[in-house]
Design an enzyme around this catalytic site. Structure first.
Site, short mmCIF file in Angstrom:
data_model
loop_
_atom_site.label_atom_id
_atom_site.label_comp_id
_atom_site.label_asym_id
_atom_site.label_seq_id
_atom_site.Cartn_x
_atom_site.Cartn_y
_atom_site.Cartn_z
N ASP A 284 0.87 -1.17 0.00
CA ASP A 284 0.00 0.00 0.00
C ASP A 284 0.92 1.23 0.00
OD1 ASP A 284 -3.20 0.62 1.59
OD2 ASP A 284 -2.05 1.83 0.19
C1 GLC Z 1 -4.24 4.47 0.05
C2 GLC Z 1 -5.14 3.30 0.36
C3 GLC Z 1 -5.20 2.30 -0.74
C4 GLC Z 1 -5.05 3.01 -2.06
C5 GLC Z 1 -3.63 3.53 -2.12
C6 GLC Z 1 -3.35 4.30 -3.42
O1 GLC Z 1 -3.56 4.89 1.20
O2 GLC Z 1 -4.93 2.60 1.58
O3 GLC Z 1 -6.45 1.62 -0.61
O4 GLC Z 1 -5.30 2.14 -3.13
O5 GLC Z 1 -3.31 4.35 -1.03
O6 GLC Z 1 -4.06 5.49 -3.43
#
Ligand code: GLC
Length: 750
Positions: A284
């Site tokens: 993430d």
């Molecule tokens: C965010 C979220 C994730 C998302 C990623 C990209 O913090 O936790 O679900 O896809 O970053 O934006």
């Protein structure tokens, strides 16, 4: 000229050739894509391999990004949205980097790109896989036209805590419903052919256990026994892998102290070895780097080492791999085989997306946004996502006697808020609000008086309420659109108090005091504790955040052109103190029943006189509304539940059928639900578990026999030996309209 006996060299060469051919597994030899991947891999330097494992957020055509692309220091870019910029970056990668490996462009397209569908929790209330698939397909067509070929959805974290802001993105509290709808969303995003230019790679997230965040506070720690991980949180991810999800994403949380981005048991033993998953696992955003504040890594180099050895293929915006993986491989702290396997997963995704053959997005004069077909699908999704919780006196649908309606409340005309959280690319000016829809569609039928009363959901300034009350006094029915602004749910938007924000509750009391019928329509990103408001309102329609077409959908539901069919995908608590509260609970040794509530206890009562069972003195034994609950404008009668056998042997299938009749006057849809209980097992089992559902359409007076089945695997559960196994004994089944009613019918497994 000295002849060298070449035999030994030839012999060794033949042995090596044999070994390497065995080294390339059978699939490589027969699979041209795998062969192509291995050929390319063999040409890549270590730096180029690591570059593929690096994902960066878009910086347009900045010198820094152009350098990174030309030097092969980036494998994927997220949040770049301009097709011409995407194509230029892609041209740099394909034509100016040494090996010409194309980039993957990614974005969070969670419940729509331009045409916004209800938030996933709302879509889950439809209990309709085709509605969910349609929404994802529309999103893919719109986003792929902009050059986005990878979305970070579906979010399939089972969520039982409405304090958690991200429950809005989830598909609710049940692993079975989440599994079925998550697979449908993946199918919609990826289409029939992932390499088609209007398909996007889906991403099953967040792997795993994120929904268990303690106290519903986002990013918080989780404590999940492996039995619960296997039984509750992993099934939707197994379903996603089986549905062909092209990618997975790590979760931010730790499970019992181990952050998912550094968890080889999760990412290798379960995902790769047990499930044989061959897609890409991306971290993430910064979740590798965040293992430092988690307190399990001293610095970014350690974080890179832990994540690589936990088989995380790609580092989203953590700068760990790009800065430290080379020295970690050279020092032997991380094997180059791990890097090679990660790069294979990345290159395989690029092949599956067809990027080696077609790396560029067609720049269209007119983008396929907001087509009539897409808007109608979004409206249908919003219709099916609304749950009718109360309808005293059949105040809904509004009949011909209603000549004037007062349309009030902070969500009546809130274009930006009705689309909900996680829709970065929405254009609020395209949202059709309830007020606009009622005026446009029903303005000839009724006189519309509009007064917000409160400007926004958190508004505590009550001066506007009087105007709304006066509007109510001049109306035949009050339509009060209440709920949450979109900013109050989603990532990092957890609430400890999940009541109606601002002065909305006071406003409802004032409206009720006029004596006019009040229809309360809730537009929110989570279940809200609205026990008092439900008592005051004559009718309650829970619409979550319904997206671009929420207005026309709600207008049709209110005036009867559409009939509510939604069922709750998540429990609505009476008060926040009941959380966690969910339908698939254990019975305990003293199940709560026949209790005195706190205000019923006579003064001076002795400690021992009001019973000893499992309940809250001030909330009783039940939530406000249970999972699976939802009313219609018609009624459905369930009868004749029949089992194919009273006793089955291992390996046999039990067939169950039930007759459902529409006994009312409206043609309507009903979500018929199928539950099971294992009455006696070594480990206490839930009082009910959803094992099937079917949404049927019945004309007034029509009947249909609905059929379900249970296999031995459906009866199995993960036991103390960490084995999923069915135990002999008595089981109960229900075919019912929700998780609380219906007549249990027993059968036995020999
Ligand atoms: C965010 C979220 C994730 C998302 C990623 C990209 O913090 O936790 O679900 O896809 O970053 O934006």
């Amino acid at each position: 000229m000295k002849f060298v006996n070449l035999k030994p060299i030839i012999y060794v060469g033949l042995v090596l050739l044999f070994l390497t051919s065995c080294g390339e597994n059978k699939s490589t030899q027969n699979n041209p894509v795998e062969k192509s991947i291995n050929d390319l891999l063999s040409k890549m330097t270590l730096e180029e391999k690591i570059g593929q494992m690096n994902q960066l957020t878009g910086l347009g055509l900045s010198d820094e990004m152009q350098y990174n692309v030309r030097e092969g220091r980036v494998g994927s870019i997220l949040n770049e949205l301009e097709p011409t910029v995407i194509n230029e970056l892609q041209r740099l990668a394909v034509e100016e980097s040494r090996l010409g490996i194309p980039l993957i462009f990614a974005r969070d397209v969670i419940h729509g790109f331009k045409t916004i569908f209800p938030i996933p929790l709302g879509q889950a209330a439809s209990w309709n896989p085709s509605v969910v698939e349609d929404g994802a397909r529309v999103a893919a067509i719109e986003a792929a036209a902009a050059g986005i070929r990878w979305t970070f959805a579906p979010m399939i974290d089972v969520s039982r805590d409405p304090r958690w802001g991200r429950i809005a993105e989830s598909l609710g509290e049940d692993p079975y419903l989440t599994s079925v709808l998550g697979a449908a969303m993946i199918k919609g995003f990826q289409g029939e052919d992932l390499s088609a230019p209007n398909s996007m790679a889906a991403c099953a997230k967040h792997f795993a256990g994120y929904g268990a965040s303690e106290s519903g506070k986002d990013y918080n720690t989780t404590w999940i026994p492996e039995l619960q991980l296997r039984e509750l949180y992993l099934p939707p991810f197994i379903a996603a892998a089986e549905a062909g999800a092209a990618t997975f994403m790590c979760s931010f949380n730790d499970i019992n102290g181990v952050p998912s981005s550094g968890n080889p048991y999760l990412n290798k033993t379960i995902l790769r070895d047990e499930w044989k998953y061959d897609g890409l696992l991306v971290s993430d955003w910064g979740s590798i780097e965040q293992m430092i504040p988690h307190g399990v890594c001293a610095d970014l180099k350690e974080a890179a080492e832990l994540a690589a050895n936990a088989y995380v293929d790609m580092d989203m915006m953590g700068f760990a791999y790009i800065n430290y993986l080379k020295e970690l491989v050279e020092s032997g702290a991380v094997s180059e085989k791990i890097v090679d396997d990660a790069v294979r997963n990345i290159l395989r995704l690029k092949h599956r997306l067809g990027l080696f053959e077609n790396p560029y997005v067609e720049v269209l004069d007119e983008m396929p946004f907001y087509t009539e077909s897409s808007l109608q699908k979004a409206k249908q999704a919003a219709v099916e996502s609304a749950v009718l919780l109360k309808n005293d006196g059949n105040v809904l649908p509004l009949g011909s006697k209603v000549k004037t309606v007062a349309v009030v409340g902070p969500l009546a005309d809130a274009q930006a808020d009705q689309v909900g959280t996680w829709c970065f690319d929405a254009e609020p000016e395209h949202s059709v609000t309830p007020l606009t829809a009622i005026r446009n569609e029903y303005g000839k039928k009724v006189n519309v008086i509009a007064e917000k009363g409160l400007v926004y959901s958190r508004d505590k300034d009550k001066k506007g309420i009087e105007r709304a009350v006066n509007a109510a006094k001049r109306s035949d029915v009050v339509l009060f659109f209440a709920g949450e602004e979109s900013v109050l749910s989603g990532e990092a938007r957890s609430r400890a108090d999940i009541s109606l924000p601002g002065a909305q509750s006071e406003m409802l009391t004032a409206l009720k005091a006029t004596g006019k019928p009040v229809v309360l329509v809730i537009m929110a990103g989570r279940p809200l504790t609205i026990e008092k408001e439900v008592k005051e309102a004559d009718a309650v329609l829970y619409a979550f955040h319904g997206g671009t077409m929420a207005g026309p959908a709600l207008a049709d539901l209110i005036f009867g052109k559409a009939i509510p069919s939604g069922k709750l995908p998540v429990t609505i608590p009476r008060m926040v103190g009941q959380i966690p509260v969910y339908y698939a609970h254990k019975n305990t040794g003293r199940p709560g029943a026949n209790v005195d509530l706190i205000d019923d206890i006579p003064v001076g009562t002795l400690q021992t006189s009001i019973g000893f069972t499992s309940y809250h003195l001030d909330a009783g034994t039940t939530p406000l509304f249970s999972f699976g609950y939802g009313l219609s404008y018609t009624n459905f009668d369930y009868s004749d539940v029949k089992l194919s056998k009273n006793t089955i042997s291992r390996g046999e299938t039990l067939n169950v059928e039930c007759t459902v009749k529409n006994t009312g006057k409206y043609d309507a849809a009903e979500v018929v639900q199928f539950y099971m209980r294992d009455k006696v097992a070594k480990l206490a089992r839930p009082v009910r578990e959803l094992k099937g559902f079917e949404k049927i359409h019945l004309k007034a007076g029509e009947s249909k026999t609905v059929k379900f089945s249970l296999t031995e695997d459906d009866l199995a559960y993960w036991n103390e030996d960490m084995v999923k196994r069915a135990e002999p004994g008595e089981f109960e089944v229900w075919v019912s309209p929700n998780s609380q009613t219906g007549k249990a019918v027993s059968f036995y497994l020999k």
